[in-house]
Design a protein around this motif. Structure first.
Motif, short mmCIF file in Angstrom:
data_model
loop_
_atom_site.label_atom_id
_atom_site.label_comp_id
_atom_site.label_asym_id
_atom_site.label_seq_id
_atom_site.Cartn_x
_atom_site.Cartn_y
_atom_site.Cartn_z
N LYS A 245 16.38 21.00 -68.60
CA LYS A 245 17.10 20.94 -69.88
C LYS A 245 18.53 20.45 -69.68
O LYS A 245 19.12 19.82 -70.53
CB LYS A 245 17.14 22.33 -70.53
CG LYS A 245 15.92 22.65 -71.34
CD LYS A 245 16.05 22.11 -72.76
CE LYS A 245 14.80 22.41 -73.57
NZ LYS A 245 14.61 21.43 -74.64
N GLU A 246 19.06 20.81 -68.51
CA GLU A 246 20.48 20.57 -68.29
C GLU A 246 20.78 19.25 -67.60
O GLU A 246 21.80 18.64 -67.84
CB GLU A 246 21.06 21.70 -67.43
CG GLU A 246 20.93 23.07 -68.04
CD GLU A 246 21.77 23.21 -69.29
OE1 GLU A 246 22.91 22.72 -69.27
OE2 GLU A 246 21.28 23.80 -70.27
N VAL A 247 19.90 18.86 -66.67
CA VAL A 247 20.32 17.80 -65.77
C VAL A 247 19.13 17.03 -65.19
O VAL A 247 18.00 17.52 -65.15
CB VAL A 247 21.20 18.43 -64.64
CG1 VAL A 247 20.35 19.28 -63.70
CG2 VAL A 247 21.96 17.38 -63.86
N ASP B 82 14.41 17.11 -78.82
CA ASP B 82 15.34 18.23 -78.76
C ASP B 82 16.08 18.33 -77.42
O ASP B 82 16.05 19.35 -76.75
CB ASP B 82 14.52 19.52 -79.01
CG ASP B 82 15.44 20.71 -79.21
OD1 ASP B 82 16.61 20.49 -79.54
OD2 ASP B 82 14.97 21.85 -79.01
N TYR B 83 16.72 17.27 -77.02
CA TYR B 83 17.39 17.26 -75.72
C TYR B 83 18.79 17.85 -75.85
O TYR B 83 19.53 17.50 -76.75
CB TYR B 83 17.48 15.84 -75.19
CG TYR B 83 17.91 15.78 -73.74
CD1 TYR B 83 17.18 16.42 -72.74
CD2 TYR B 83 19.06 15.07 -73.37
CE1 TYR B 83 17.57 16.36 -71.43
CE2 TYR B 83 19.45 15.00 -72.05
CZ TYR B 83 18.70 15.65 -71.08
OH TYR B 83 19.09 15.60 -69.78
N THR B 84 19.13 18.76 -74.97
CA THR B 84 20.40 19.44 -75.14
C THR B 84 21.29 19.32 -73.91
O THR B 84 22.00 20.23 -73.56
CB THR B 84 20.18 20.94 -75.45
OG1 THR B 84 19.28 21.43 -74.46
CG2 THR B 84 19.62 21.15 -76.81
N ASN B 85 21.20 18.20 -73.25
CA ASN B 85 22.10 17.95 -72.13
C ASN B 85 23.53 18.14 -72.62
O ASN B 85 24.00 17.43 -73.49
CB ASN B 85 21.89 16.51 -71.64
CG ASN B 85 22.77 16.17 -70.49
OD1 ASN B 85 23.95 16.51 -70.47
ND2 ASN B 85 22.21 15.48 -69.52
N LYS B 86 24.19 19.13 -72.06
CA LYS B 86 25.49 19.55 -72.59
C LYS B 86 26.53 18.45 -72.54
O LYS B 86 27.38 18.32 -73.41
CB LYS B 86 26.00 20.76 -71.82
CG LYS B 86 25.41 22.04 -72.36
CD LYS B 86 25.95 23.22 -71.59
CE LYS B 86 25.18 24.47 -71.97
NZ LYS B 86 25.18 25.45 -70.90
#
Lengths: 821, 288
Positions: free
Chosen positions: A631-633, B61-65
């Protein structure tokens, strides 16, 4: 799309030879190659009934003018230096008493609508266009429908015919009302969403604009009067309607390509001429033409030096002139300074309009931006339209250096309406915010200029500035020093460094909507002269390039792994497990992005273990570098693992995995702190005594502390020149053969006998066991065990077929006198 | 016993060696990319058919900050969430990159920040071999994941002639014999002029035929008798693309080219099924 040579010929003066070859003249067989090289790909051609049908793939940039025989013929004329044959279209006489009412509610949805009523006609079949239409795969229906189809395929303009008696009241082009219904000509029931453009009469919907006609005003055998429609509907809106109702037609694909509105006029006149020819007694009503903003000729300037600078060529003025003529682009050669001076009088006293468009309204009305924009446009120099953007675009000059033709910018700070529409309307594209005057919106959007600029004028020498503004209401010349508008701080900009350099100003034909900037013109020149005329030149960069960090260290590690017997595999990014999901994947089990490599590698080693005999391997050792997603990287990982089927192999390989990691660590000179415990993925199949195991590390993290590469150390195992053998899709069968031979027989001797059986289905012969045995009678014999792998490219072999092949080898060995074990 | 390199790795290595030698760096970028870098910056309009879900893998729904802004989330008619903001302030979504050209954008944006003096001294010269994705049915010649290589040179006096020269140099080195390159007019939104490029058939050396005997010739099966093989697309970087990256297109110009590495593998080695490159199959890899 299909094009008929006979039909194309109608638009070209010279004969394109069909049955003979004439030296120096054009033959039909020359066309595919020429078009494919210099224009668009000809996907095929065939001779049909004395005609030739070309199948040409019209790419998006030319669909607005080349979805027609005329468009393609013009291109052929350009490329073969032939003359165009223009159709002589004369609008027949009309009866002004017959008039229809046309209302276009929003010209953005429909930039032009022409409607004409024609009385006293008959709907009957006709053979006039039958052959032509059928040659390109269209059906002949009736004279009326055939005319519209013929015109569409000839000029590129879709047309429609309504039964005039079924149209109640006037014709309105408007947005559909939600829930309105229509039955298409082919019987499909449509319910409108309210976003579609429709053609309606006072009662209801007649047609889905640009897409399909409805049954309400259908032309049938009883029709006595028709209304011809020739219009230009918005491209995006047409595409949306077509998508929404899932209808694609010959008309919709042309509207989607966004043609010039000029076609509509030509098409209507041509259709009227044709209908008069077959029904001389018909009565043509007034041509009602709703065309509020007419298309204008677009001008682009270009210098010979600019063409040569982009292409790296040495074209002369003459060859460029000749090419422009071939393209039918009219042009003048101008000296910008003279031109600017010449056109100043055309602007003076012309009224101010905040929303004036350079293309459509100049030189009849201006805003401050469109005024200076127009001056330079006439000289062939495009510039942004918004004053602040113009300032960023220009070369900045000091007040002392001001000369004729420079721009003077200021921030008048006069209160202005703050609607988003201003820019959107002026620029013809959507701009999200209301004008701020401190940030560019058009040229390199988002550049800040804190003092702000909201006004621009052109300096014309002697301390004078030419400009227009809402407060003055018209274009004027004023003293810069005393002008009320320029009383605040001013900045100065220069559009063109040297206004005395001669250049071509090209008037782009209406239909060539793809030619809008210098690079477009250069492409036209280059392709018509021919890319073959451009020499090859290797750029001299005077440096050695570097790989990126990942590639550098990856190659290093690959070399280590390969040296230690690991082979590299690539597996799938998609799978059924993962955190990141695809909206619409290939299949339900391929809608997620992998979070690790291990799962894929485990699957791969297992598959390969089953192929081990075919590969001639006992154990499988592989590695993969690949990106994984959370999700992050997104990160790059390395996974390396094995598959084997004995306990002994497993013990050795487990040690190897650990040793290899240590080796990587050492050769990369990594620190203790870079150490990561590898993630282990293990799977075993006890039934087959198989073990699959793989270790995974975060490669990006591993190399994080390492320095950037200074060179490239290539891959050691680079067998670029292998001769590749295809892989069979059918299963293989294994036959093991062991024999005792005299003690002095080598394995090569045995292989030589085995090789005698050269059946091509034997894809591998590998030695897998050797031992020496002393018999009771103290004779010493050698035992050699070979494995034959038998496989076909055509089918799954049966056991019997495999046995037959293996038996030949048994017999060969027996013949030699060796004992089969 | 030694292991084996994957054929795509061998191609990457060849590309790296040949291009670094003439001054090009090798660049890299993420496979999961935002719409701006993959489409908008490359002058591909919002309603361009290649941006349909049928052709592109959109991310849900991508949530790469680093790149998203939850407050601005918009969901369009097709259910694609656009929860990040592009350079023009419009909501954008994320995709699996459909070409390596997205790396061009990233590299050009970095290069744009250099001073004019540095730009003149150091033209931007990169090649980008990498994995890309297309949402299409797979068969022997099509995979949903495959590899492309992209080349880009941006500087003051970069020309189309130099692009032709660069391609010619690469393919000559790669095939180990003099290979001519031919440009054919074509269209890609991110280049102008835009063309496709063919290389002279390396099997029949551009003759289109093979001599079986002094009296008998057969058409070359690789180039189908044309003497040329279609390889990829190329052209001069569209001025709008330069502008989108913050490069002044009146001072700088560039060329770009791209082609499928899998296609090169198929041509070079006669591979008949690209799918075997991506299922971890050693029956292919062990031949190298």
């Amino acid at each position: 799309m299909k094009f008929s040579l006979k039909w194309l010929q109608e638009h070209i003066k010279e004969t394109i030879h069909k049955n003979e070859y004439v030296v120096g003249e054009t033959s039909w067989t020359d066309i595919p190659e020429m078009l494919s090289k210099k224009f668009l790909e000809v996907e095929g051609f065939e001779e049909v009934n004395g005609d030739v049908i070309y199948d040409i793939k019209v790419l998006p940039h030319r669909q607005h003018d080349c979805f027609s025989h005329r468009g393609i013929a013009r291109e052929i004329a350009t490329l073969f230096s032939l003359k165009r044959e223009e159709r002589k279209i004369i609008r027949p006489s009309i009866d002004q008493n017959i008039k229809i009412k046309v209302v276009v509610e929003d010209s953005k949805l429909c930039s032009r609508y022409i409607g004409v009523r024609v009385d006293n006609i008959k709907v009957e079949s006709s053979v006039v266009w039958k052959e032509k239409l059928e040659s390109i795969g269209q059906r002949s229906i009736s004279a009326i429908v055939d005319i519209t189809n013929f015109v569409m395929n000839d000029i590129g303009q879709p047309m429609h015919a309504f039964d005039a008696d079924k149209v109640i009241g006037g014709i309105t082009v408007r947005l559909a009302k939600e829930g309105e219904t229509m039955t298409t000509l082919d019987g499909k029931e449509l319910t409108m969403k309210g976003t579609e453009t429709v053609i309606a009469d006072d009662e209801g919907v007649l047609a889905l604009a640009g897409v399909k006609g409805g049954t309400k005003a259908i032309v049938d055998e009883n029709t006595k009067s028709i209304i011809f429609e020739s219009a230009n509907f918005n491209a995006t809106a047409t595409r949306k309607s077509s998508d929404l109702h899932n209808i694609r037609t010959d008309a919709s694909k042309r509207y989607e390509a966004q043609m010039t509105s000029e076609f509509a006029g030509e098409a209507m006149d041509y259709a009227l001429q044709l209908i008069k020819e077959i029904y001389p007694e018909c009565i043509i009503g007034e041509v009602v033409d709703v065309y509020p903003r007419t298309d204008k000729i677009f001008k682009i300037g270009i210098g010979t030096h600019e063409v040569n600078k982009l292409l790296g060529t040495n074209y002369s003025d003459e060859i460029i002139e000749k090419t422009l003529k071939q393209l039918n682009f009219s042009f003048e050669k101008i000296i910008p300074e003279q031109k600017l001076k010449e056109i100043i009088p055309q602007t003076l006293d012309k009224p101010y309009d905040r929303l004036a468009s350079t293309l459509h309204d100049a030189p009849n009305k201006f805003s401050c931006g469109s005024l200076v924009n127009w001056f330079y446009k006439e000289c062939g120099y495009p510039s942004p339209r918004v004053a602040l953007d113009m300032y960023i675009y220009c070369k900045n000059v000091d007040h002392e250096d001001l000369r004729f033709g420079d721009f003077v910018f200021t921030n008048t700070k006069i209160e202005k309406p703050k609607d988003v529409m201003i820019y959107s309307q002026v620029l013809g594209k959507e701009i999200p915010d209301a004008p701020k005057y401190t940030q560019t919106v058009e040229y390199m959007p988002g550049i800040e200029f804190a003092p702000g600029i909201d006004h621009v004028g052109m300096y014309i020498g002697d301390g004078k500035v030419l400009h227009t503004g809402s407060g003055i209401g018209k274009t004027v010349i004023e003293e810069l020093k005393t002008s009320e508008y320029f009383k605040n701080e001013c900045w100065y900009g220069r559009m063109v460094e040297d206004l005395s350099v001669e250049q071509f100003v090209i008037s782009v034909p209406f239909e060539r909507l793809d030619v809008r900037i210098k690079a477009d013109v250069i492409e036209e020149i280059a392709r018509v002269i021919g890319y073959d005329s451009i020499a090859s030149e290797l750029p001299k960069l005077n440096r050695t390039g570097l790989p990126h960090k990942r590639l550098y260290y990856e190659t290093k590690i690959k070399n280590i792994l390969i040296k230690n017997g690991f082979s590299e595999i690539y597996t799938y990014t998609f799978g059924d497990k993962g955190e990141v999901e695809i909206v619409k994947g290939l299949a339900h089990d391929k809608e997620k992005l992998r979070t690790n490599l291990g799962d894929g590698v485990l699957g791969a080693v297992k598959m390969n273990l089953h192929n081990a005999p075919l590969l001639g391997e006992k154990v499988i050792k592989v590695f993969e570098f690949g990106n994984v997603f959370s999700k992050e990287v997104e990160e790059r990982h390395l996974s390396y693992g094995f598959a084997c089927s004995t306990k002994k192999d497993r013990e050795e390989l487990v040690i190897l995995l650990d040793a290899v990691y240590k080796l990587i660590f050492k050769s990369l000179k990594l620190n203790e702190s870079d150490y990561q415990e590898p993630n282990m993925y293990i799977s075993s199949d006890l039934h087959h005594k198989e073990t699959m195991m793989t270790a995974e590390i975060n490669f990006d993290k591993l190399i994080e502390s390492l320095p950037e590469p200074k060179d490239y150390e290539p891959l050691l195992q680079n067998k670029i020149d292998v001769s590749y053998k295809s892989v069979s899709a059918y299963p293989f069968i294994v036959r093991d053969i062991a024999c005792f031979t005299p003690a002095d027989t080598t394995w090569e001797d045995v292989l030589a006998i085995i090789n005698k059986n050269d059946n091509p289905l034997i894809v591998r012969r590998s030695l897998f066991d050797t031992f020496k045995k002393t018999f009771e009678d103290s004779t010493i014999k050698m035992s050699y065990a070979f494995r034959l792998v038998i496989q076909s490219f055509e089918k799954t072999l049966t056991d019997d077929e495999a046995n037959e092949i293996a038996n030949k080898t048994y017999n060969d060995l027996k013949e030699k006198g060796w004992e089969i074990r | 016993m030694q292991g084996h390199s994957h054929p795509i790795t061998i191609l990457t290595d060849e590309i790296t060696r040949i291009f670094t030698e003439i001054g090009f760096d090798v660049a890299d970028g993420p496979e999961l990319e935002n719409e701006w870098n993959n489409f908008d910056a490359l002058n591909v309009p919002r309603d361009h058919p290649s941006r349909d879900m049928q052709d592109t893998f959109f991310i849900r729904d991508y949530t790469n900050k680093a790149q998203t802004n939850a407050e601005q989330t918009q969901i369009n008619a097709e259910g694609i969430q656009r929860n990040a903001i592009d350079k023009l302030g419009r909501p954008m979504s994320f995709v699996l990159r459909t070409h390596t050209s997205s790396v061009q954008i990233r590299e050009m944006e970095k290069w744009a920040k250099l001073s004019d003096k540095e730009k003149k001294k150091n033209p931007l010269a990169i090649v980008v071999p990498g994995k890309v994705f297309r949402n299409e049915a797979t068969d022997a010649t099509h995979e949903a994941q495959f590899h492309q290589v992209e080349g880009l040179l941006v500087g003051e006096n970069v020309t189309l002639a130099q692009m032709k020269g660069t391609l010619q140099h690469f393919f000559t080195k790669f095939f180990g014999k003099e290979i001519n390159v031919r440009l054919r007019s074509s269209f890609f939104p991110f280049v102008e002029p835009g063309c496709e490029f063919d290389v002279e058939c390396f099997k029949c050396e551009g003759k289109g035929i093979h001599e079986v005997s002094s009296e008998r010739f057969i058409a070359c099966s690789l180039c189908k008798g044309t003497g040329w093989i279609e390889i990829g697309g190329a052209g001069m970087v569209h001025p709008r693309v330069l502008e989108n990256c913050g490069i002044d297109n009146r001072k700088y110009q560039g060329f770009a080219f791209g082609c499928g590495m899998d296609r090169i593998a198929m041509l070079k080695w006669g591979m008949d099924d690209v799918r075997l490159l991506y299922n971890g199959d050693l029956r292919v890899v062990n031949q190298f």
